[in-house]
Design a protein around this motif. Sequence first.
Motif, short mmCIF file in Angstrom:
data_model
loop_
_atom_site.label_atom_id
_atom_site.label_comp_id
_atom_site.label_asym_id
_atom_site.label_seq_id
_atom_site.Cartn_x
_atom_site.Cartn_y
_atom_site.Cartn_z
N TYR A 238 4.40 17.03 27.54
CA TYR A 238 5.43 18.08 27.95
C TYR A 238 5.82 18.64 26.85
N ASP A 239 5.95 18.22 25.81
CA ASP A 239 6.31 19.22 24.58
C ASP A 239 5.23 20.06 24.11
N GLU A 240 3.90 19.61 24.30
CA GLU A 240 2.61 20.30 24.00
C GLU A 240 2.90 21.56 25.18
N ILE A 241 3.04 21.34 26.28
CA ILE A 241 3.18 22.25 27.38
C ILE A 241 4.32 23.34 27.03
N PHE A 242 5.46 22.96 26.84
CA PHE A 242 6.54 23.58 26.47
C PHE A 242 6.35 24.47 24.99
N GLU A 243 5.72 24.08 24.08
CA GLU A 243 5.33 24.69 22.96
C GLU A 243 4.56 25.81 23.26
N MET A 244 3.33 25.60 24.05
CA MET A 244 2.46 26.51 24.54
C MET A 244 3.14 27.52 25.07
N ILE A 245 4.13 27.50 26.21
CA ILE A 245 4.52 28.40 26.83
C ILE A 245 5.32 29.32 25.78
N LYS A 246 6.03 28.52 24.78
CA LYS A 246 6.91 29.22 24.03
C LYS A 246 6.19 30.35 23.25
N LYS A 247 4.86 29.91 22.70
CA LYS A 247 4.06 30.59 21.77
C LYS A 247 3.55 31.89 22.35
N LYS A 248 3.05 31.63 23.74
CA LYS A 248 2.53 32.74 24.59
C LYS A 248 3.69 33.87 24.84
N LEU A 249 4.89 33.36 25.15
CA LEU A 249 5.89 34.41 25.08
C LEU A 249 6.33 35.15 24.25
N GLU A 250 6.25 34.27 22.93
CA GLU A 250 6.78 34.92 21.59
C GLU A 250 5.55 35.97 21.42
N ALA A 251 4.32 35.76 21.55
CA ALA A 251 3.07 36.51 21.23
C ALA A 251 3.37 38.00 22.14
N LYS A 252 4.17 38.02 23.17
CA LYS A 252 4.48 38.93 24.01
C LYS A 252 5.94 39.65 23.81
N LYS A 253 6.38 39.09 22.59
CA LYS A 253 7.80 39.45 22.14
C LYS A 253 8.79 39.17 23.03
N ILE A 254 8.49 38.08 23.82
CA ILE A 254 9.68 37.47 24.87
C ILE A 254 10.50 36.42 23.96
N ASP A 255 11.79 36.65 23.54
CA ASP A 255 12.44 35.59 22.86
C ASP A 255 13.41 34.93 23.91
N PHE A 256 13.72 33.70 23.06
CA PHE A 256 14.43 32.78 23.84
C PHE A 256 15.62 32.57 22.89
N LEU A 257 16.56 33.94 23.08
CA LEU A 257 17.75 33.91 22.27
C LEU A 257 18.83 34.60 23.24
N TYR A 258 20.00 34.08 22.97
CA TYR A 258 21.35 34.92 23.68
C TYR A 258 21.21 36.51 23.23
N GLY A 259 21.19 37.19 24.28
CA GLY A 259 21.29 38.75 24.19
C GLY A 259 19.95 39.03 24.04
N SER A 260 18.83 38.49 24.25
CA SER A 260 17.60 38.77 24.32
C SER A 260 16.89 38.72 25.81
N LYS A 261 15.57 38.81 25.93
CA LYS A 261 15.41 38.90 27.31
C LYS A 261 15.36 37.78 28.17
N VAL A 262 15.38 36.55 27.50
CA VAL A 262 15.47 35.23 28.18
C VAL A 262 16.58 34.32 27.47
N VAL A 263 17.54 34.18 28.48
CA VAL A 263 18.58 33.16 27.89
C VAL A 263 18.82 32.09 28.80
N LYS A 264 17.73 31.92 29.58
CA LYS A 264 17.79 30.45 30.42
C LYS A 264 16.33 30.03 30.72
#
Length: 350
Positions: A238-264
Amino acid sequence: IEKESKCEIYSLSSTIAGKHIHGETSHGSASIRGGKSHAVSERDLYAVLDTAGAVPLPKEQRVIHVLPSTYKIDNQDGIKNPLGMSGVRLEANVYVVDAAENAIQNITNCFQSCGRNLDSVVFQGLASSFSVLTDDEKELGVCLIDMGSGTTDITVYSKGAVIYTESLPLAGDRVTLDIALAKRLQSNVAEMIKVEYGSCMSEHISTDEMIELPVISNQSDGRNMRRQELAQIIEARYDEIFEMIKKKLEAKKIDFLYGSKVVKVVLTGGSANVHGVEALAEQVFQVPARVGAAQNIDGNIEELEGPEYSAIFGLLAFHHHHESWQKKIQNTVSKQGIFSKMYSFIKKTF
């Protein structure tokens, strides 16, 4: 289906997923019919979405969704719903989703073998989003992770519109295989202990807690397994799957931070039904996470309230929001609602 649900079926649709799913942003424009300062009609909307969806694709791919983000009329932009507004030129920013022609044809063939025609296919992650996500989540920015058996499907919303989709060929079946290989178990046994004893947070499991494994044919005695060891196997995948998703979104400049494109993050699908999955997601993405199931379902259907049914109800909701579909079902469905009428069939089938 008609017999079990006591509904006359006018249209048949199916979800679709797989690594052949692609998505991209696009833009289109068209003149508003009727001349200067004429009001935008549905016909104008269809025209501008048609031009926006005309993206260059390989011959083996087909557009399945053109999802509007915002519209612009002349010099006024940021419009969510331009119907009835006046102007000369209408423009649309959209997100286009395409799928493999042969994958669509295979699904079509399955329906035709049952004597029915398939009207449309819907990306599974998008279907689930219609039953699981709230309007506020879509507006603020949310990443929906639909974890099935064969694929993990990602749909990201920001400011109320889809901005990213992805389908990864890693999901629950791979976790089951990891357990089976690690402990030399049959896949059905591995699946059983995953569902009954699994966890994504091994640090929360006592080292003394044991699981009794079933006896296999070449052994006289059963075997035991530490539940923490099982959790470590599950957590790693599961950690591998989540990390893979995170890297793909970061490559598209979609960040997981408050005040950014994704907050949840919202997790759904059968493979989201694992202890500790929210905690692991929060640890990886560093934003709040929840496990989501279909919402606003009429009727007493508690047995179908799990995340594994999100795509099924989402597919119904997806078409329920289309006016032509809604007019047809209103003529045949009682006040209990479409979801209640489908309960008997879904319960027996799934």
